[in-house]
Design a protein around this motif. Sequence first.
Motif, mmCIF file in Angstrom:
data_model
loop_
_atom_site.group_PDB
_atom_site.id
_atom_site.type_symbol
_atom_site.label_atom_id
_atom_site.label_comp_id
_atom_site.label_asym_id
_atom_site.label_seq_id
_atom_site.Cartn_x
_atom_site.Cartn_y
_atom_site.Cartn_z
ATOM 1 N N THR A 1 1.251 5.511 -3.588
ATOM 2 C CA THR A 1 0.570 4.584 -2.690
ATOM 3 C C THR A 1 -0.686 4.078 -3.397
ATOM 4 N N GLU B 1 -3.499 3.946 -1.644
ATOM 5 C CA GLU B 1 -4.541 4.405 -0.720
ATOM 6 C C GLU B 1 -5.741 4.981 -1.467
ATOM 7 N N ILE C 1 0.820 -1.211 0.000
ATOM 8 C CA ILE C 1 0.000 0.000 0.000
ATOM 9 C C ILE C 1 0.855 1.262 0.000
ATOM 10 N N THR C 2 1.867 1.293 0.849
ATOM 11 C CA THR C 2 2.632 2.517 1.023
ATOM 12 C C THR C 2 4.042 2.210 1.519
ATOM 13 N N ILE D 1 -0.401 3.639 7.177
ATOM 14 C CA ILE D 1 -1.341 3.876 6.087
ATOM 15 C C ILE D 1 -2.125 5.145 6.388
ATOM 16 N N VAL E 1 -7.376 7.291 1.999
ATOM 17 C CA VAL E 1 -8.322 6.253 1.581
ATOM 18 C C VAL E 1 -9.735 6.827 1.549
ATOM 19 N N TRP F 1 -5.346 6.629 6.315
ATOM 20 C CA TRP F 1 -6.764 6.328 6.133
ATOM 21 C C TRP F 1 -7.523 7.566 5.670
#
Length: 327
Positions: A248, A250, A114-115, A120, A125, A122
């Motif tokens: 990423t 995300e 993801i990263t 992460i 996201v 969020w």
Amino acid sequence: MKFKAIKGHQGIGMEVKDVTYVETARWGKHRGWRYVLGLAVIFFVGLVVGGIATPRIAFLFGGQEGFAAFNRLDYAAFGPVGGFVAVTAIFPFFLAGILIAVTLVHRRHPRTLITARERISWRRVGQGFVAWFVPFWLIAGLGQYFFYPDTFSFNFDLATFALFVPLALVFTAIQTTTEELFFRGYIMQGASIVWANRVFLALVPATIFALAHLLNPEASAGGWLTVFFNYFLAPGLVWTVVSLIDGTTELAIGAHFANNIGGSLLVGVAGNAVNAPTLFTVSKFHATYTALSMLVVVPVFLAIAYKVFKSDEASEPVFLNARIGRR
């Protein structure tokens, strides 16, 4: 459009700037044969282990009749809620296979799919969710009502919907996250070991993503126009490019969840791959409208993602104890 990257640290005491999640493929063990083994692990856990377990799940829902219905792919026999669970129950196994492959075969943290950051985002996201949900479901979804009102039907059942919502949120999140970790995570990173060219990296996961969805009923109903616009171009290529831009996945994770949860809760198409108890049902899939609406949805999505919202600056740096090398 400029490609950005996330600043991070690689190795012990060695700072590496402008590291994207794609480049974290080299933080673990990354010889080509390991990606072949990793794919074997993913498909074994997903197809073999999942293939053994999911009929047992169907048995819990419908007994011997449910077991037989599952084997003949008659998901309607489980009802709208049970049918949705029966179709999506395979994804936790694929997710487990991905986590096992990255952790044990490649010896790196699954977060690197993801990263390159320590955590992460969020928030990013969530921004991806909003940026896709608003234009897609207003234009490509409910927008169809203005052109084809006779094909829409309202079928709200409070008891069924209340039971279904938490199941839809959980299983859809697992499904979409699993697909992102695989296509724009694992496949993208594996392709980067072969060739780091950005055009190549954009095309490989987008093409495989489109091919993997060819068996969906709406794909065959819409023909090549639907496959190109609704799977290869958007979301396949668009979400892949924004992942390269962001450094990423995300944004793509949020957008993918927004795309599918709307199809589970808001507007469903009769005869779709998953017949969920949505608020509205469209009796006929309008392939041309849906495909052409992507020409509007995509620019609005990008405008919201990069003009309304601002991408995060690099957060805490990443420290990995594993040495770099082809092992």
